[in-house]
Design a protein around this motif. Structure first.
Motif, PDB file in Angstrom:
ATOM      1  N   GLY A  91       0.799  -1.226   0.000  1.00 39.94           N
ATOM      2  CA  GLY A  91       0.000   0.000   0.000  1.00 39.94           C
ATOM      3  C   GLY A  91       0.831   1.275   0.000  1.00 39.94           C
ATOM      4  N   LYS A  92       2.129   1.167  -0.340  1.00 37.70           N
ATOM      5  CA  LYS A  92       2.984   2.362  -0.394  1.00 37.70           C
ATOM      6  C   LYS A  92       3.325   2.664  -1.863  1.00 37.70           C
ATOM      7  CE  LYS A  92       3.447   2.548   4.197  1.00 37.70           C
ATOM      8  NZ  LYS A  92       2.345   1.568   4.472  1.00 37.70           N
ATOM      9  N   GLY A  93       2.263   2.769  -2.666  1.00 35.33           N
ATOM     10  CA  GLY A  93       2.435   2.948  -4.107  1.00 35.33           C
ATOM     11  C   GLY A  93       3.190   4.218  -4.474  1.00 35.33           C
ATOM     12  N   ALA A  94       2.974   5.293  -3.697  1.00 35.70           N
ATOM     13  CA  ALA A  94       3.630   6.569  -4.016  1.00 35.70           C
ATOM     14  C   ALA A  94       5.137   6.433  -3.849  1.00 35.70           C
ATOM     15  CB  ALA A  94       3.091   7.670  -3.109  1.00 35.70           C
ATOM     16  N   VAL A  95       5.554   5.782  -2.748  1.00 37.08           N
ATOM     17  CA  VAL A  95       6.988   5.597  -2.521  1.00 37.08           C
ATOM     18  C   VAL A  95       7.561   4.696  -3.617  1.00 37.08           C
ATOM     19  CG1 VAL A  95       8.746   4.813  -0.891  1.00 37.08           C
ATOM     20  CG2 VAL A  95       6.643   5.847  -0.042  1.00 37.08           C
ATOM     21  N   ASN A 273      10.211  12.038  10.892  1.00 34.54           N
ATOM     22  CA  ASN A 273      11.175  11.614  11.898  1.00 34.54           C
ATOM     23  C   ASN A 273      10.532  10.967  13.121  1.00 34.54           C
ATOM     24  OD1 ASN A 273      14.134  12.426  11.340  1.00 34.54           O
ATOM     25  ND2 ASN A 273      12.876  14.063  10.465  1.00 34.54           N
ATOM     26  N   LEU A 274       9.246  11.289  13.367  1.00 33.42           N
ATOM     27  CA  LEU A 274       8.599  10.749  14.570  1.00 33.42           C
ATOM     28  C   LEU A 274       7.990   9.374  14.314  1.00 33.42           C
ATOM     29  CD1 LEU A 274       6.971  14.014  15.952  1.00 33.42           C
ATOM     30  CD2 LEU A 274       9.053  12.859  16.736  1.00 33.42           C
ATOM     31  N   TYR A 275       7.361   9.184  13.143  1.00 33.05           N
ATOM     32  CA  TYR A 275       6.740   7.892  12.830  1.00 33.05           C
ATOM     33  C   TYR A 275       7.812   6.885  12.434  1.00 33.05           C
ATOM     34  CZ  TYR A 275       1.995   9.805  12.696  1.00 33.05           C
ATOM     35  OH  TYR A 275       0.798  10.367  13.020  1.00 33.05           O
ATOM     36  N   PRO A 276       7.553   5.593  12.678  1.00 32.59           N
ATOM     37  CA  PRO A 276       8.513   4.587  12.199  1.00 32.59           C
ATOM     38  C   PRO A 276       8.539   4.542  10.673  1.00 32.59           C
ATOM     39  CG  PRO A 276       6.623   3.546  13.287  1.00 32.59           C
ATOM     40  CD  PRO A 276       6.458   5.013  13.463  1.00 32.59           C
ATOM     41  N   ILE A 277       9.719   4.294  10.105  1.00 33.22           N
ATOM     42  CA  ILE A 277       9.787   4.157   8.645  1.00 33.22           C
ATOM     43  C   ILE A 277       9.598   2.700   8.230  1.00 33.22           C
ATOM     44  CG2 ILE A 277      11.134   6.228   8.097  1.00 33.22           C
ATOM     45  CD1 ILE A 277      13.632   4.463   8.004  1.00 33.22           C
ATOM     46  N   MET A 278       9.882   1.757   9.166  1.00 32.60           N
ATOM     47  CA  MET A 278       9.595   0.359   8.836  1.00 32.60           C
ATOM     48  C   MET A 278       9.422  -0.452  10.108  1.00 32.60           C
ATOM     49  SD  MET A 278      13.356  -0.774   7.597  1.00 32.60           S
ATOM     50  CE  MET A 278      14.807  -0.321   8.522  1.00 32.60           C
ATOM     51  N   SER A 279       8.780  -1.627   9.973  1.00 32.54           N
ATOM     52  CA  SER A 279       8.689  -2.527  11.116  1.00 32.54           C
ATOM     53  C   SER A 279       9.332  -3.855  10.748  1.00 32.54           C
ATOM     54  CB  SER A 279       7.232  -2.714  11.543  1.00 32.54           C
ATOM     55  OG  SER A 279       6.491  -3.187  10.457  1.00 32.54           O
ATOM     56  N   VAL A 280      10.129  -4.366  11.664  1.00 27.83           N
ATOM     57  CA  VAL A 280      10.889  -5.589  11.423  1.00 27.83           C
ATOM     58  C   VAL A 280      10.300  -6.708  12.268  1.00 27.83           C
ATOM     59  CG1 VAL A 280      13.187  -6.633  11.510  1.00 27.83           C
ATOM     60  CG2 VAL A 280      12.945  -4.162  11.155  1.00 27.83           C
ATOM     61  N   THR A 281       9.864  -7.787  11.626  1.00 26.69           N
ATOM     62  CA  THR A 281       9.385  -8.958  12.355  1.00 26.69           C
ATOM     63  C   THR A 281      10.462 -10.029  12.269  1.00 26.69           C
ATOM     64  OG1 THR A 281       7.160  -8.419  11.685  1.00 26.69           O
ATOM     65  CG2 THR A 281       7.497 -10.617  12.581  1.00 26.69           C
ATOM     66  N   SER A 282      10.934 -10.502  13.443  1.00 32.14           N
ATOM     67  CA  SER A 282      11.950 -11.535  13.441  1.00 32.14           C
ATOM     68  C   SER A 282      11.578 -12.557  14.494  1.00 32.14           C
ATOM     69  CB  SER A 282      13.312 -10.905  13.728  1.00 32.14           C
ATOM     70  OG  SER A 282      14.289 -11.901  13.750  1.00 32.14           O
ATOM     71  N   LEU A 283      11.417 -13.806  14.091  1.00 40.11           N
ATOM     72  CA  LEU A 283      11.024 -14.909  14.982  1.00 40.11           C
ATOM     73  C   LEU A 283       9.778 -14.534  15.787  1.00 40.11           C
ATOM     74  CD1 LEU A 283      14.636 -15.808  16.158  1.00 40.11           C
ATOM     75  CD2 LEU A 283      13.283 -16.978  14.406  1.00 40.11           C
ATOM     76  N   GLY A 284       8.783 -13.978  15.104  1.00 39.85           N
ATOM     77  CA  GLY A 284       7.502 -13.688  15.735  1.00 39.85           C
ATOM     78  C   GLY A 284       7.439 -12.370  16.492  1.00 39.85           C
ATOM     79  N   ALA A 381       7.208  -1.536   5.110  1.00 38.90           N
ATOM     80  CA  ALA A 381       7.377  -0.080   5.105  1.00 38.90           C
ATOM     81  C   ALA A 381       6.255   0.544   5.930  1.00 38.90           C
ATOM     82  CB  ALA A 381       7.339   0.439   3.682  1.00 38.90           C
ATOM     83  N   GLU A 382       6.564   1.625   6.672  1.00 40.11           N
ATOM     84  CA  GLU A 382       5.558   2.279   7.510  1.00 40.11           C
ATOM     85  C   GLU A 382       5.376   3.742   7.097  1.00 40.11           C
ATOM     86  OE1 GLU A 382       3.692   0.736   9.618  1.00 40.11           O
ATOM     87  OE2 GLU A 382       4.747  -1.162   9.905  1.00 40.11           O
ATOM     88  N   ALA A 383       4.438   4.424   7.784  1.00 41.71           N
ATOM     89  CA  ALA A 383       4.050   5.781   7.378  1.00 41.71           C
ATOM     90  C   ALA A 383       5.227   6.758   7.322  1.00 41.71           C
ATOM     91  CB  ALA A 383       2.993   6.312   8.328  1.00 41.71           C
TER      92      ALA A 383
END
Ligand SMILES: [Zn+2]
Ligand SMILES: [Zn+2]
Length: 430
Positions: A91-95, A273-284, A381-383
Motif C-alpha cells: 500500500g505504499k504505491g507513491a513511494v 522523523n517521529l513515525y517509524p519508517i519500517m517494522s521488522v518482524t523476526s522470529l515472531g 514499510a511504515e508511514a
C-alpha cells in the motif's frame, strides 16, 4: 564551446562574453562564480561510447538477480524491481513510484535520450525533427537519476542484515555498480554547448545583441535571445528559437511557490522523523524503526562511518536545505544586499545535496524486497517512509523553483540598474 558568444549567467543574469577556452578549461561567471562553459575534448565520441556501454549494463542490471537473502535454509532472490512490487503490495504505491522513477526509469530514459541525440550528430546529415526537444528532456531528467544514492542504500541494507542472514550479490549488482560510474563519466564527457551549436538557428538569433537591445536568456540551452527573435506559440507564450522551451525572464511565481513548498516540507519533516519508517518482524517479534533508531543501530554495531552517512543524509541534509531556502527566501523578500555571491553559492549547495537524502527510502525498499520469510523474518514499510519521501521530493522541487537571480535583482534595482529583462551593455563583458 562558446568562444565569443554572449552568455547570460543562469544564476545571476550577468550578460558577458565567454573567452575562448583552452583544452579542459572552464569559464566562470565574472560576478557569481557559476561555471558557465567547460571545454570537453572529443565530447560526442566519448559520450556516445559511454552511452552504448551504459545501455548494455542497464539491460543486464534489470534482467538478472540483484541480491539474494539466505536465512536458515530459506532464500529470497530479488531483482531491481522486487522492492517496487513489494512496496506497492504493502500500500505504499507513491513511494514505489518515486523509487522506480529515480532508480530505473530516469537513468534508463537518460541513456536512451542521449543515444537518440548523439547518434544523429555522429552520423552527420540533417538532424531529425524533435531533436532539440529530446535533448531538452535529457537535461530536465538529470537531477532525478539517483543510482549513486541507491548504491549507498544497498551498502546500509547489507550491513543491517549481516547479523540476521547471509547476503549474496547477483550479476545485476555488479552491472549496476559499473553503470553508476559509466553514467557519471558520460555526463562528465558531455559538452551541451557542442550539441546545441549543431541546432540550426535563424541569422537574426546568431548575432550578438546590439547595445541597448533587450535580451532573454533560455534556462535550458542558455541561448541569449534578442527580444525580436523570440518565438510566440499559439497560447501567446514566448519560446526559445533553438530548444523551443518556454522563456521566462524569471522563474514564474518563484517566491510564492518556493515558500509553499518549503512550508509543506517543514510540516512533513516532523512525522517523517517521529513515525517509524519500517517494522521488522523476526522470529515472531515485531519492532518498529524510526530514522534516528536506524542511525543508533548502526552506531551500536560499530558502523560509525555508515551511521554518519545516514545521519547526514537523512536528518541533517533535509534540515540544512530547509534552513538555507528559508533564509534565501527571507533575504530576497527583505531586499537584502548581504553577500550576494555567498548566497548564490549557498543556493548551489542546496541544489547539489538534496538527492542524497533519498538513502533511507532506498534502504526501506531494499530491506522490504529482501526480507519476507513470513514469521521467521519480514520487513514492512511504515508511514514515516511516506512522509520522508515527500520531504525529499518537495525540498528538491523547492530548490528548483527558487530563482537565484532574484538575489541579484534587489542589488541592481536599488543601484538604479537594469530591470529584470536585460539590456545588452558594452561594459559587462567578463
Ligand atoms: Zn553569475
Ligand atoms: Zn533554449
Amino acid at each position: 564551446m562558446s568562444a565569443g558568444i554572449p552568455t547570460l549567467c543562469p544564476q545571476c543574469d550577468l550578460l558577458q562574453q565567454s573567452p575562448p577556452l583552452p583544452p579542459k578549461g572552464t569559464a566562470h561567471c565574472a560576478r557569481c562564480g557559476h561555471a558557465l562553459h567547460r571545454h570537453r575534448p572529443n565530447s560526442i565520441d566519448r559520450t556516445l561510447a559511454l552511452t552504448l556501454t551504459g545501455l548494455v549494463l542497464f539491460v543486464v542490471a534489470n534482467s538478472y538477480p540483484f541480491l539474494s537473502f539466505e536465512m536458515q535454509g530459506q532464500m529470497t532472490q530479488t531483482t531491481l524491481m522486487t522492492g517496487v512490487h513489494d512496496l506497492t503490495a504493502q500500500g505504499k504505491g507513491a513511494v514505489a513510484a518515486v523509487v522506480f522513477f529515480t532508480s530505473v526509469l530516469a537513468p534508463g530514459l537518460q541513456l536512451v535520450l542521449l543515444l537518440a541525440v548523439l547518434a544523429p550528430l555522429k552520423l552527420g546529415g540533417r538532424l531529425p525533427p524533435g531533436f532539440p526537444t529530446l535533448f531538452r528532456w535529457f537535461k530536465s531528467l538529470a537531477p532525478w537519476g539517483m543510482m549513486d544514492v541507491f548504491m549507498i542504500g544497498i551498502l546500509v541494507s547489507v550491513v543491517k542484515l549481516t547479523e540476521m542472514a547471509s547476503i549474496v550479490p547477483g550479476a545485476a549488482l555488479f552491472a549496476f555498480v559499473v553503470l553508476i560510474f559509466v553514467l557519471a563519466a558520460a555526463q562528465a564527457a558531455l559538452d551541451p554547448d557542442v550539441v546545441w551549436e549543431r541546432v540550426p538557428l535563424p541569422a537574426d538569433v546568431r548575432r550578438s545583441p546590439a547595445v541597448g537591445e533587450r535580451v532573454i536568456g533560455c534556462d535550458i540551452c542558455e541561448l541569449v535571445v534578442p527580444e525580436q527573435a523570440v518565438l510566440m506559440d499559439h497560447q501567446g507564450r514566448q519560446r526559445c528559437p533553438r530548444c523551443t522551451d518556454v522563456l521566462h525572464v524569471r522563474k514564474p511565481e518563484s517566491l510564492q511557490r518556493t515558500w509553499a513548498l518549503v512550508i509543506t516540507a517543514a510540516l512533513c519533516y516532523l512525522p517523517a522523523n517521529l513515525y517509524p519508517i519500517m517494522s521488522v518482524t523476526s522470529l515472531g517479534q515485531t519492532q518498529s524503526d524510526t530514522i534516528l533508531s536506524g542511525v543508533l543501530f548502526l552506531l551500536h554495531h560499530g558502523m560509525w562511518p555508515l551511521a554518519a552517512v545516514v545521519f547526514t543524509a537523512s536528518i541533517f541534509v533535509p534540515l540544512l536545505k530547509l534552513l538555507i531556502l528559508f533564509s534565501l527566501l527571507l533575504s530576497v523578500q527583505l531586499r537584502s544586499h548581504w553577500r550576494p555571491r555567498d548566497r548564490t553559492r549557498l543556493y548551489r549547495i542546496t541544489e547539489a545535496i538534496g538527492r542524497w537524502s533519498m538513502v533511507d527510502v532506498y534502504v526501506v525498499t531494499i530491506l522490504v524486497a529482501l526480507v519476507h520469510l513470513g514469521n521467521l523474518a519480514s520487513i514492512e514499510a511504515e508511514a514515516g517512509a511516506v512522509f520522508f519521501c515527500i520531504v525529499v521530493i518537495i525540498t528538491m522541487l523547492a530548490a528548483m523553483s527558487f530563482d537565484p537571480r532574484l538575489i541579484w535583482d534587489a542589488l541592481e534595482q536599488d543601484h538604479g540598474g537594469a530591470p529584470p529583462t536585460r539590456r545588452a551593455d558594452k561594459h559587462n563583458r567578463g
